[in-house]
Design an enzyme around this catalytic site. Structure first.
Site, PDB file in Angstrom:
ATOM      1  N   CYS A   1       0.858  -1.190   0.000  1.00  0.00           N
ATOM      2  CA  CYS A   1       0.000   0.000   0.000  1.00  0.00           C
ATOM      3  C   CYS A   1       0.889   1.233   0.000  1.00  0.00           C
ATOM      4  CB  CYS A   1      -0.904   0.006   1.228  1.00  0.00           C
ATOM      5  SG  CYS A   1      -2.075   1.384   1.217  1.00  0.00           S
TER       6      CYS A   1
ATOM      7  N   CYS B   1       0.330   4.717   6.115  1.00  0.00           N
ATOM      8  CA  CYS B   1      -0.132   4.949   7.486  1.00  0.00           C
ATOM      9  C   CYS B   1       0.908   4.353   8.441  1.00  0.00           C
ATOM     10  CB  CYS B   1      -1.495   4.313   7.706  1.00  0.00           C
ATOM     11  SG  CYS B   1      -2.718   4.898   6.522  1.00  0.00           S
TER      12      CYS B   1
ATOM     13  N   ASN C   1      -3.742  -3.463  17.123  1.00  0.00           N
ATOM     14  CA  ASN C   1      -3.159  -4.793  17.072  1.00  0.00           C
ATOM     15  C   ASN C   1      -1.658  -4.638  16.788  1.00  0.00           C
ATOM     16  OD1 ASN C   1      -3.576  -7.621  17.020  1.00  0.00           O
ATOM     17  ND2 ASN C   1      -3.492  -7.588  14.793  1.00  0.00           N
TER      18      ASN C   1
END
Ligand code: SAH
Ligand code: SF4
Length: 374
Positions: free
Chosen positions: A127, A131, A314
């Site tokens: 990706c 982030c 997580n």
């Protein structure tokens, strides 16, 4: 061997009924052939052109020359001890690794024994959104998946995931599809839309549009585009910060499309579709878990009439972030509830579920490198 060469043939899973019928008609065949072929694929779930018994041999030969049927190899299948998730790691024709996951959750309050079955799919290899907390972004962006490769994940789930729907109904037994695996779906818009159109079509997998959720980090122009689509897919926005300051710190996309643009885009979507959207908010200790953030989040959710899904972070190997204490999580939730914002806090199951996002591929990156070199 070069992956590009292998990719030259399109996958049969990227054809819609219209495009397949047009290709068949161009060779002088009747349009009903497309219906027959699609029935073999999506209802009878064959795994090769040879099995399409009522399709003439010459047409099958043409199909085999024109399209690839097998989009990928299943290189790993893992069920969690808790039996909540089942993961499929697929290796695409160029060696790229893609994961998809089945999540099973009991149907609360329905008295039904059957659990809900949600299938989580990926749209890109890696990706580019970067982030800071996410495993998918760690190794960067490698390429987009094409529509056939996105659909193929659903087919593997049908083939290998014990799908019971098809014989009785001709449809799958998926309750939901969530586009929450690896990648940013709105940065691969056309392929994602095409794949979801096929998943939704009555001649395809027949999963209702309202059972399909697209999750985005906030690619504003594409949220407006999605709002203008006739299909009633659901939208989830990965907010993770209730102010520009906090959001930009962990999501670079926010510098390009800050909240002053994102919120109106979300509003545009929910107004056009008449549906509640979901705001996803991962709780990360000392990053976005202050009660001030909770209050700001409540304001945004109220303005958008949105549902908030709080997800305890997580942990990802190699990243410093942690989830806040249970107590802190509850305090955060309480602020939303006091302001009458519909909100849920994902409990233990979240751990399994969120592991869907990119982490499996990360652990298998060596395999990908080997495959590319061979
Ligand atoms: N790119 C899209 C869809 C894939 S990510 C998006 O960002 O929305 C799906 C969800 O998993 C997103 O909400 C993402 O923020 C979240 N996520 C990523 N890494 C996570 C982690 N380590 N723990 C919990 N949620 C995570
Ligand atoms: Fe990409 Fe979504 Fe992960 Fe952000 S959270 S890096 S957009 S997959």
């Amino acid at each position: 061997m070069n992956g590009k060469m292998q990719e030259a043939r399109p996958l049969i899973f990227s054809e819609t009924k219209e495009t397949l019928a047009a290709a068949l008609e161009a060779r002088g065949e009747k349009a009903f052939r497309a219906t027959q072929i699609l029935e073999w694929i999506y209802k009878k779930r064959v795994r090769s052109f040879d099995e399409m018994k009522n399709v003439p041999a010459a047409t099958r030969a043409w199909l085999a020359e024109t399209y690839d049927f097998m989009p990928a190899k299943l290189v790993a299948k893992s069920a969690q001890a808790s039996d909540v998730t089942e993961k499929f790691l697929l290796q695409m024709r160029d060696g790229a690794l893609v994961e998809c996951v089945i999540l099973r959750a009991p149907q609360e309050g329905t008295g039904e024994e059957r659990s809900r079955k949600t299938v989580c799919i990926s749209t890109q290899v890696g990706c580019a959104q970067g982030c800071k907390f996410c495993a998918s972004g760690l190794a960067g962006w490698k390429r987009n998946l094409d529509a056939g490769e996105i659909m193929a994940q659903l087919m593997f789930v049908c083939w290998e995931g014990g799908d019971k729907g098809t014989r009785e109904t001709g449809f799958t037994d998926f309750d939901n599809i969530v586009v929450m695996g690896m990648g940013e779906p709105l940065m691969n818009y056309d392929a994602t839309m095409r794949a979801l159109t096929i998943a939704n079509a009555p001649w395809g997998l027949g999963v209702g549009a309202r059972r399909i959720t697209i999750s985005t980090s906030g690619v504003v122009p594409k949220i407006h585009a999605l709002a203008a689509e006739p299909m009633q897919f659901r939208l989830a926005i990965s907010l993770h910060g209730a102010t520009d300051e906090v959001r930009s710190q962990i999501m670079p996309v926010n510098r390009k499309f800050p909240l002053a643009q994102l919120i109106p885009a979300a509003k545009d979507f929910s107004e056009k579709h008449g549906r509640m959207i979901t705001l996803e908010f991962i709780l990360i200790e000392n990053v976005n878990d202050t009660l001030e953030q909770a209050r700001k989040l409540a304001e945004i959710a109220r303005e958008l009439h949105a549902h908030v899904n709080l997800i305890p972070y997580n942990t990802v190997e190699g990243l410093p972030w942690k989830r806040p204490s249970g107590n802190r999580q509850m305090q955060f939730l309480k602020i939303l509830q006091e302001r009458r914002v519909p909100a849920t806090l994902r409990r233990e199951k979240g751990h399994d579920i969120d592991a869907a996002c990119g982490q499996l591929r990360l652990r298998n990156l060596d395999k990908e490198k080997t495959a590319n070199a061979s």
